[in-house]
Structures are given as structure tokens and as C-alpha cells.
Design a protein around this motif. Sequence first.
Motif, PDB file in Angstrom:
ATOM      1  N   SER A  78       0.911  -1.192   0.049  1.00  0.00           N
ATOM      2  CA  SER A  78      -0.109   0.026  -0.091  1.00  0.00           C
ATOM      3  C   SER A  78       0.833   1.295  -0.037  1.00  0.00           C
ATOM      4  N   TYR A  79       2.014   1.336   0.747  1.00  0.00           N
ATOM      5  CA  TYR A  79       2.978   2.304   0.867  1.00  0.00           C
ATOM      6  C   TYR A  79       3.471   2.569  -0.522  1.00  0.00           C
ATOM      7  N   ASN A  80       3.921   1.638  -1.172  1.00  0.00           N
ATOM      8  CA  ASN A  80       4.588   1.733  -2.489  1.00  0.00           C
ATOM      9  C   ASN A  80       3.426   2.190  -3.687  1.00  0.00           C
ATOM     10  N   VAL A  81       2.302   1.503  -3.588  1.00  0.00           N
ATOM     11  CA  VAL A  81       1.294   2.013  -4.606  1.00  0.00           C
ATOM     12  C   VAL A  81       1.044   3.363  -4.482  1.00  0.00           C
ATOM     13  N   ALA A  82       0.918   4.139  -3.069  1.00  0.00           N
ATOM     14  CA  ALA A  82       0.638   5.263  -3.078  1.00  0.00           C
ATOM     15  C   ALA A  82       1.286   6.206  -3.334  1.00  0.00           C
ATOM     16  N   ARG A  83       2.789   5.832  -3.672  1.00  0.00           N
ATOM     17  CA  ARG A  83       3.792   6.436  -4.308  1.00  0.00           C
ATOM     18  C   ARG A  83       4.094   6.169  -5.669  1.00  0.00           C
ATOM     19  N   LYS A  84       3.137   5.679  -6.401  1.00  0.00           N
ATOM     20  CA  LYS A  84       3.225   5.376  -7.998  1.00  0.00           C
ATOM     21  C   LYS A  84       4.117   4.217  -8.236  1.00  0.00           C
ATOM     22  N   ASN A  85       4.173   3.409  -7.464  1.00  0.00           N
ATOM     23  CA  ASN A  85       4.981   2.217  -7.733  1.00  0.00           C
ATOM     24  C   ASN A  85       4.238   1.018  -7.560  1.00  0.00           C
ATOM     25  N   ASN A  86       3.516   0.838  -8.790  1.00  0.00           N
ATOM     26  CA  ASN A  86       2.163  -0.064  -8.997  1.00  0.00           C
ATOM     27  C   ASN A  86       2.469  -1.525  -8.906  1.00  0.00           C
ATOM     28  N   ASN A  87       3.730  -1.768  -9.383  1.00  0.00           N
ATOM     29  CA  ASN A  87       4.041  -3.247  -9.758  1.00  0.00           C
ATOM     30  C   ASN A  87       5.119  -3.751  -8.564  1.00  0.00           C
ATOM     31  N   VAL A  88       4.445  -4.206  -7.636  1.00  0.00           N
ATOM     32  CA  VAL A  88       5.230  -4.711  -6.302  1.00  0.00           C
ATOM     33  C   VAL A  88       5.323  -6.091  -6.202  1.00  0.00           C
ATOM     34  N   ARG A  89       6.448  -6.705  -5.986  1.00  0.00           N
ATOM     35  CA  ARG A  89       6.504  -8.184  -5.761  1.00  0.00           C
ATOM     36  C   ARG A  89       7.445  -8.279  -4.497  1.00  0.00           C
ATOM     37  N   LEU A  90       6.699  -8.765  -3.182  1.00  0.00           N
ATOM     38  CA  LEU A  90       7.758  -8.770  -1.994  1.00  0.00           C
ATOM     39  C   LEU A  90       7.745 -10.289  -1.391  1.00  0.00           C
ATOM     40  N   TYR A  91       8.803 -10.624  -0.842  1.00  0.00           N
ATOM     41  CA  TYR A  91       8.298 -11.916   0.198  1.00  0.00           C
ATOM     42  C   TYR A  91       9.285 -11.511   1.433  1.00  0.00           C
ATOM     43  N   GLU A  92       8.792 -12.390   2.380  1.00  0.00           N
ATOM     44  CA  GLU A  92       9.458 -12.105   3.808  1.00  0.00           C
ATOM     45  C   GLU A  92       9.665 -13.581   4.316  1.00  0.00           C
ATOM     46  N   LEU A  93      10.811 -13.536   4.974  1.00  0.00           N
ATOM     47  CA  LEU A  93      10.682 -14.869   5.917  1.00  0.00           C
ATOM     48  C   LEU A  93      11.143 -14.514   7.266  1.00  0.00           C
ATOM     49  N   GLY A  94      10.068 -14.600   8.220  1.00  0.00           N
ATOM     50  CA  GLY A  94      10.055 -14.193   9.521  1.00  0.00           C
ATOM     51  C   GLY A  94       9.198 -15.106  10.360  1.00  0.00           C
ATOM     52  N   ARG A  95       9.350 -14.682  11.750  1.00  0.00           N
ATOM     53  CA  ARG A  95       8.649 -15.251  12.783  1.00  0.00           C
ATOM     54  C   ARG A  95       7.213 -14.918  13.227  1.00  0.00           C
ATOM     55  N   VAL A  96       6.481 -15.795  13.560  1.00  0.00           N
ATOM     56  CA  VAL A  96       4.990 -15.523  14.016  1.00  0.00           C
ATOM     57  C   VAL A  96       5.132 -16.049  15.416  1.00  0.00           C
ATOM     58  N   PHE A  97       3.961 -15.814  16.307  1.00  0.00           N
ATOM     59  CA  PHE A  97       4.116 -15.999  17.668  1.00  0.00           C
ATOM     60  C   PHE A  97       2.824 -16.521  18.124  1.00  0.00           C
TER      61      PHE A  97
END
Length: 800
Positions: free
Chosen positions: A566-585
Motif C-alpha cells: 500500500s505504501y509503494n502503490v500510494a507513491r506510484k510504484n504500482n508493480n510490487v512483488r515482495l516476500y518475507e521470511l520471519g517469525r510469528v508467535f
Amino acid sequence: MFISKEWLESYVDINEPVNVLAERITRTGIEVDDIVDYTKEIKNLVVGYVQSKAPHPDADKLNICLVDIGEAEPVQIVCGAPNVDAGQTVIVATVGGRLPGGIKIKRAKLRGERSEGMICSLQEIGVPSNLVPKKFEDGIYVFSSEVTPGTDAMTALYLNDQVMEFDLTPNRADALSMIGTAYETAALYNVSMKKPETNSNEISEQTSDEISVNIQNKDKVAYYSARVVNGLTIAPSPEWMQMRLIKAGIRPINNVVDISNYVLLEYGQPLHMFDKDQIGSSQIEVRQAHTDEKMTTLDDQERTLKDSDIVITNGTNPIAIAGVMGGDFSEVTESTTNVVIEGAIFDPVSIRHTSRRLNLRSEASSRFEKGIATEFVDEAVDRACYLLQTYAGGSVTQGRVAEGDLGQFVTPIEISIDKVNTTVGFELSAEEIEAIFVQLGFGTTRNEDILTVMVPSRRKDITIKEDLIEEIARMYGYDEIPSTLPVFEEVTHGALTDRQGKSRVVKATLEGAGLSQAINYSLVDKQRAKDFALQERATIDLLMPMSEAHATLRQSLIPHLIDAVSYNVARKNNNVRLYELGRVFFSNGESELPDEVEYLSGILTGDYTVNAWQGKKEEVDFFVVKGIVDRIAEKLDIQFDYESGEIDGLHPGRTAMVKLNDEIIGFVGELHPQVEKENDLKRTYVFELNYEKLMAVSVGYINYQPIPRFPGVSRDIALVINRTIPSAKLVKVIENHGGEILQKAEVFDVYEGEHIAEDEKSIAIRLAYLDTQQTLTDDKVNAVHEDILAALQAEGATIR
């Protein structure tokens, strides 16, 4: 903190170049960030005496001066300074000299008149403009005392010196003073330290007859004292004091104000001097400010106070904000003759809050905030009285008026010799350890193996025995700590573990697919803590969160990934592809530690591929994301199965649960339209996998097979079946009845619509047959194929 070597040497004898001293101080824990050398680039700078001054015949703003510079004959110098005059003792750069900035002094003619040198201002010899006394701000500097012409000017100005800039950590508040630094330096070189003179010749009048002190809030003001000095004469302070203040970064004002600042730097004890005749009463009362109480400070700003602020009052009105700044009507001016000197201990937290709220950061507040040495409070006031008597002609009244308690000047801490040696790795004797504490100025008594160390109040960073051990290591020398090799129960060759290797493969796969790694906080707001969670478990809330947005430990990585997109799209970066490797609790109750599980999640939106030169675009869709998840499985040599499912926050018709060995370990799906709308997103797809489950699967060695020598055949079949039956189930049936010759079964078309019942669908599947040992025959293929068709019909499928 700026530490002048010349000033430091008035307390401790140091026969070391400044760079050697700075290196030694740095090695023992106080970093010297910079060394300012005032003699750098300066050559041939002497003291001169202006014998005469005459106007330049051809220039209104120039004067022709005859200056004695200690040579056989005076020299003629043309000077444009507005304050130059006969009878002055000045700074002269002679012919052949140099000034900072590469300025060379040569013989010259100015409007036809010979000039052999230059009469200098302080700015021209390297003193910053903001530190030059206002009297000389726009002109040359004039000595206030008599100096023999020809004397080296840098020596006469106490600028034949180097200044060390300390980059102090908050725990070393003792080094915010010259006395504290002198104690440290004396300990480093194991030499004695000379303390400054503090004894005044007191007059017969009693301080208690002139002023009284009362503390209302003793929980915030532990101690408050005052002394009185009468009959002062306001004048410039002596050169040595002015220059020491300049080198410490403080502009000289007059002798009374300068003495207050000088003692602040010398002892690290902030003082305040009130004009006794302007206070408005003979009573000083210390209390909490009233809510919205107002006062005007020295900077002519009206301040609105809160009840958390500490104020000094005349019994009615505030005359100073404690530890921060004084009031305008009680400040020392040119007409001041009598002063009250304040010495106090204020609550550090209160001072910090007040100074930050009012944006009044000062040398005094920074020291009060860190805590001051109780042993120096009265001594610093006495030092100020001595200096006022000596350099301002003041008369010091007898005694002091005080209320409160200074407390103990020392804190006893016990430590054993064995504890020191086993912790640091030394083999020091009791005598050697005791000698180090004596070097530091700590009183020490010994009872067999136990030392009782009396830590002075100036070292507030030493509170436990481990702090004492650190002091021993510092003084003995960190370089002297013996080097040892670690002891390993098992020694490995240092290769990556199986999990590390797999993680690198997974990251490379995702990044090769165009995804970038994101790293987010593990904390979310409580309302979103359970969003997209694969398990129904209790959450874990922080007792003291920094904000509501970071109050609860997450149970999914997706919420923060949505925020990032949402942060990227609000700044006109419309093509976003992200991944995250992290912990949940996941919580196990108040008395149990939570479960920490590593997850792998991704999010994609916009166009997946854009070939501008070919005019082609491919938008991200469900199958792109599912293909990325399958690629991860392929790289890890495992097999995922999929079945339709529902997750709150995902599109109910475009969500698939990911199964590994018949256990749900994650999901792939499109965000629910409502979630997309709330975050101003177009179609956005996500996946989330329990990474611990993936890593738990043991993968064997790769077995290679030769390329087949015999051709294979393919058959297509079209089936009509109930819409509720997933395609994956049909593929499983085919694989179970395909025997050895079935290589692959792949769905290539699904049709729902005209000519098909509303509760049915048509599925087209391509079957690939291959015999690696011999050429296939129609009879062999037909036998297997008919068996597959029969099995499909048994599941309710109709062959089209």
C-alpha cells in the motif's frame, strides 16, 4: 566535551604529545573524536604595541599605525579595523608569517602607504566567530593585560594548545568536567592530581543574615545551597579564563558570568548566579511550578510552565527554571554588584523532561540530566566565591545557607580477588588490584580475599562489582588480556547447515522470480494480530507498547506486507512483488513461553512482466503466484497438493490451501475485494507457508535417470464431472492407475457454460505414456488407458 591540554595540565603533569594522550584515553574507554590544533598553519604571530595611529591620507576607513613588535624599530602597518587605537596591545602577523587558510603575510602598499604586517582579529587566527567576545566581534582583538611586545602571541593568548573533543557515552558523565578528566588522566599515568584553590577570605557578615532557603519538593530537589558575594565590579575576565572558555566552546561575557561558566566546566557542577538586589526578597523557595504559570527566561521568551517543572522562586514568583535557565529580571548585568550563588541537586528525570519540552538544551541541563557528583556541589560554589573575590573584587560572606542532604560521597562495593581474575582472565594479586583502585582515587580496604572499594559520587557509572572489574581491565590494559582459543565439544568444517542451504535456495528462487525481500516489525496492532492466521491461538500483548500500532506479536506476515505494498502503490510504484521470511508467535498461556514459528510469505500486485518493446504485459493472477509456490516445492524436492478453502481476508472463490503430506501448511489466494479497497489496491495475491514444516522434510540424494531411447505417446481425455470435485482428485486417480508407463497427467482446460449442466464442468486432461525399456505398443497403452477411464467413471466422471 572539549578538553584543552593546556587547561588539563594545570591539574595533572603530562609529558606526552596530545596524540599520544588521546590514543591512551581512547584505549581506556573514552573516545577522542577529534583534536583541534590552534597552532596549525600559523607562523610568526607576535604581540605588538600600537604606539601611534594616524588616518590614511587616501582612504577614509584605513589608519596608519606605528607598532612595536619587539624589534629594534617599530614597523608601519596599515589597518582597517574600526577599533584600532594608540596604546593598545594587539596581535600582529609579521612579514613572512602565515594565517589559517593559507594566507601569507607580505610587505605591501595599501593606497600608496607601506604596510609591514597585519594586526589581527581572533577570527583571523582561527577562533570561530560565535566564540569571539562581542566587544571584538567586528574588529581586532585587544589584550586587557600588559604583554611584552614581541612575545609569541599564541602563548600570550593561551592558544599554543591542542583541544581534544570527547565523544562521550551517557555513562561517563564524570568526563563532562575538567576535574573528572584530570582524575581519569592521573589514573592513566599513575600521577597525583592538583585540585584548584577554593578557600576565600570571608568577611564578618553571615550569609544566613542576607538570604534564606526553603525546599518544598524534597523528592525532586535533594539539596539546595546558596552563598552571597557582595561588592562586585563587572569587567572583562582575565585572558586565560576567556581563552579557556573559548577553547571549550563558550563565548566570554564578563567576569561574573564567565566565572559561573568556568566552574561549570571545571567541576561539572552547574551554578546559577542571581543578582541579589533584583531577586525581590531575601527568601529563596524551591517548589514545583503551578500549572500554566508563566515566566520570562534569559532569552526573552515567555515560558508556560507545568506542574512537573521545578522552579526557583523569591517566595512568590519564579526567578529561574531549575537546572535549565534563569529568569530575565534576576540576571547578572553591567550594574550588578551583589550576587547569590546557587548550588543544588535536582532530579535528573524532571530536568530532562523540562528541557526537552521547552527545547532549552544547555551545558547545565545536560549535566543535571546525567546526574552530578554530590562531592563537588559545595566545592564548586566555594570555587566560584574564590574566583569572584580574586577577579571581580567581591566580598564573600561567612558560611552557606542550605537545606536538604547531599547524601553519601562514596558507595561501598565488595569484590573478591578470585572474582576479578576468573572474570577477566588475569592473574593479578590483591596488591596489584588494590593499587589500581588507588590510582583511580577509590578508597580501598582489604580483608583477606575481599576488597571493599569506596566508589566516589563522581563515578555514577560504577554501581556493581562487574563495573569494578571493567575498571581493572581498563586500567591494566585491554591489550594485556591473555588470548585464548574457544573450547569446542564438536568441531565442524564450517559448511552451511541443511537449513541454511535450503534457505539460500528458497531466497534465490523467489528473487529469481522477481520478488524482493521485505523485513518488517514483529509487532502489529491488536485488531490485525490474528488476520490471515492458520491457527486459532491466543495472541501475546506487550505490557508497555511504544504505540497502539506495535502492541501485539503477529500471527501472520501478511498484514505488514499489505502495508508495504500500500505504501509503494500510494507513491506510484504500482508493480510490487515482495516476500518475507520471519517469525510469528502463538501464546501458550501466561506461565509458558510462546511458540515461535518461522513463516514464508509473499505478496504480488500489478503487472508481473512488462515487455515495452513488444507491447506485451502479463498481470499477476492466481496461477502466477501458485507457480511461484510450486517452484519452491520443486527446488526443495517436495510435492504440494492444493484444495479450495476459505481464509478471512481472502477472496472466497480464489483461495487454495497448500497441503504437504496431507497436512495444511499454508495458502495461496487473492485478497478479499473489501481488503483491497481499504488499502487502495487493485487485484493483489498472497501466499503464506509454514517454513518450519518445509524444513522438516528430509530430502535424499538426487537420483539421475538416462534420457529415454524410446518414443512416448500422449492421449487426451475430456471428462464431465460435478463442479464440487477438484481437478487434483482426478489427477490423483489417474496417477494411481497409470502403472509404470504413465509419466505425467496434466489438466489443460476447464470449461463451464453452454451445453454443460449448471452443477457440472468439463475437464480436459493430457496423459503422457512412456516405456523406458522398450517401444510402446497400442495394446499396452490401451490396457492402461482403459483402466484409467474405468477408475474415473467410478468416481462419477462421464467420458465425453
